[in-house]
Design a protein around this motif. Structure first.
Motif, short mmCIF file in Angstrom:
data_model
loop_
_atom_site.label_atom_id
_atom_site.label_comp_id
_atom_site.label_asym_id
_atom_site.label_seq_id
_atom_site.Cartn_x
_atom_site.Cartn_y
_atom_site.Cartn_z
N GLU A 44 -10.89 4.72 7.51
CA GLU A 44 -11.50 4.04 6.79
C GLU A 44 -11.38 2.35 6.81
N ARG A 45 -10.13 2.04 7.16
CA ARG A 45 -9.77 0.89 7.37
C ARG A 45 -10.07 0.11 8.51
N ASP A 102 0.76 -1.19 -0.03
CA ASP A 102 -0.09 0.02 0.04
C ASP A 102 0.91 1.23 -0.05
N PHE A 132 -7.23 7.11 5.67
CA PHE A 132 -7.19 5.54 5.50
C PHE A 132 -7.18 4.95 6.90
#
Lengths: 218, 205
Positions: B137-138, B15, B134
């Motif tokens: 969100e994750r 990522d 992120f």
């Protein structure tokens, strides 16, 4: 570019119109000023999110330019970055909520990139370079111009990526089924992130060979 | 422990902030002319990420998430403040960059002089805010994970900017077509590096 002393200028004078058109080509935020690359590349797999993103950025740049320009004489210079960030993030929260309410699927596809408009260099760059030194109306036009200049690159990149990568445009199939029967295949590489960079690189190349004065001297 | 290492390695290679999500591209393109300055900026980014991601994680899990404020009073169970996350995160990042700048200036003047102008610029680096978003969100689960994620993303970004700077230093000796010089060729090389980094995609750890 400052025209503080010419108060009676017509709102759509040639000078103001140049603020609107210059960012579309000669002074493009992405290919010339190198601002706002981050989000430009990640949202360009399909045409639809790219258009939504371009509109969102245009709105945020235009209105944050307008607000900052109206406040420019009252913002203390030392904390201006924080003040600008607050103005921008307020607008981004508004845009994010509107997107979630009306185009939920696109808002899901854009994921964190709507939030990242806050740190999009176009917004901060224009606030610092233009809105802090110019009157509200000029700043507003400048914001719209730069937003559209950004949008144009997004639309070009996503047009090629969607056409060659998925054979569709704006979600509609444009490559006829017959082609696939003759062995035509969608180029899977186009969907992958690195192709966006290579496409933008190519756009920069074409743009600069048409405008010789933009070529790097070094 | 193994989870942390997996997350760490994953956020460096698979990522990667630059090659997989194009975050922090602006300073990546602008500051990558020499290895030395890009190393300085990279270290500053790692530094700020390791501090801001865990702080934003705590803010998110104790204030913003739906039902996060139950620890204050049961009546807040339905409260969802996650629409405020952008403004909270960016405020934390701006404040932290300022703080980090002051701490570095006070205790390690040598490092401060080396980083100098880059520290304040980090506040508007999309990689920093991106990592926090992120993280949200994750749905990372613990502070430890958020530290591992922040550190990994930072090191991935450092790796990318140092690599492109090294290539650009060598590139100045080669004969690139005039319109492609500078920005154009950097884009294309980054694209090729991204394709190389994609070889990590299939790896599951």
């Amino acid at each position: 570019m400052s025209n503080e002393n010419t108060n009676k200028e017509h709102a759509f004078s040639a000078k103001n119109m140049r603020l609107l058109t210059a960012p579309l080509s000669k002074d493009n935020p992405i290919t010339v000023q190198v601002l706002g690359i981050c989000s430009a590349l990640a949202v360009t797999v399909k045409l639809k999110p790219a258009i939504v993103m371009a509109l969102a950025v245009t709105i945020v740049v235009a209105f944050s330019n307008l607000i900052t320009s109206m406040l420019r004489n009252t913002i203390p210079p030392r904390i201006r970055i924080i003040v600008q960030l607050v103005i921008v993030s307020l607008l981004v929260i508004l845009v994010d909520q509107v997107l979630k309410a009306f185009v939920y699927d696109v808002s899901k596809q854009l994921s964190v990139f709507v939030g990242l408009i806050i740190t999009n260099c176009i917004v901060m760059g224009r606030l610092e370079a233009f809105a802090m030194a110019n009157r509200p109306w000029q700043s507003f036009i400048d914001g719209i111009g730069n937003g559209l200049g950004y949008g144009i690159i997004l639309v070009i990149v996503s047009f090629f990526r969607e056409l060659l990568g998925s054979g569709t445009l704006y979600g509609y199939q444009v490559i006829p089924e017959g082609f696939y029967n003759f062995g035509y295949e969608d180029n899977g590489l186009m969907i992958l992130p690195p192709m966006a960079l290579i496409l933008v690189g190519t756009i920069v190349w074409i743009h600069r060979s048409r405008n010789k004065d933009l070529i790097d001297k070094s | 422990m193994q989870d942390f290492i997996n997350l760490f390695v994953k956020s460096i290679f698979i990522d990667n902030m630059v090659f997989a999500y194009f975050l922090g591209m602006c300073s990546y393109l602008a500051v990558s002319k020499t290895v030395k300055t890009s190393m300085g900026l990279g270290i500053a980014v790692v530094f700020v990420l390791v501090i801001t991601v865990p702080i934003n994680f705590l803010i998110d899990s104790y204030f913003l998430r739906k039902g996060a404020m139950v620890w204050i009073s049961e009546s807040f169970a339905d409260l969802d403040l996650s629409f405020l996350s952008f403004i909270m995160f960016i405020a934390v990042i701006a404040a932290m960059t300022q703080l980090v700048e002051m701490i570095v200036e006070k205790f390690t003047p040598a490092l401060y002089n080396a980083l100098g102008i880059f520290l304040p610029l980090i506040a508007v680096n999309c990689a920093i805010l991106g990592a926090s978003l992120f993280m949200q969100e994750r749905e990372l689960e613990s502070v430890g994970e958020s530290v591992a994620f922040g550190l990994g993303s930072g090191i991935g970004w450092l790796l990318a900017i140092v690599a492109i700077a090294a290539i650009r230093e060598k590139l100045s000796y080669s004969n690139v077509p005039a319109p492609l010089r500078g920005l154009g060729i950097t884009f294309i090389i980054t694209g090729l590096m991204g394709i190389a980094f994609m070889s990590f995609f299939g790896i599951t750890i």
